[in-house]
Scaffold this motif. Sequence first.
Motif: not given
Length: 121
Positions: A31, A35, A52, A55, A57, A68-70, A76-77
Motif C-alpha cells: 500500500l 499510494l 485514492l 486506485k 481506496y 484507509l478502506f478498500a 478496512r486496510m
Amino acid sequence: MVRRALDAELARLGRPAKTANRADEQLLASLRRLLAGDLAAATGWEDLGERLAGKGYALREAGGGLALFALSDERRMCKASELGCSYGSLMKRFGTPFPGHRHQYLVQRLLGRDEGCGVLE
C-alpha cells in the motif's frame, strides 16, 4: 494457595491473546508503494480523496484519526498513520480538518483555531 495460583495461570493461558489492530507488514509495504506518490502530491482533502478513489481506496474517520478502506468491499486496510501520514500531519499540511471528522478538539490543538467542539452546552 499454590493450587489457586496455578488455576489462575491456567485460566489466563486459556484465554485468546489480544491482537493489535495493525495491518500485515507485507500489505502495508504494498500500500505504501502504491499510494506514496498520491499521499505526497495531494493538495487538499478533495484532491487526496480523488487520487485514492482512482486506485480503489478511501480515507474515513476511525476513532481520533483516519483509516484507509478498500472501495470494492468496504474492508478496512490500515490506519493512515501506518502509511506514514497521520491525521494530524495531513490536517496541518492541508490547513483544515478532514471533512465531517467528529474529533474537533484536534483542530484547536494542531491548527490553533476553534471549529466548534460539537458538544451541546
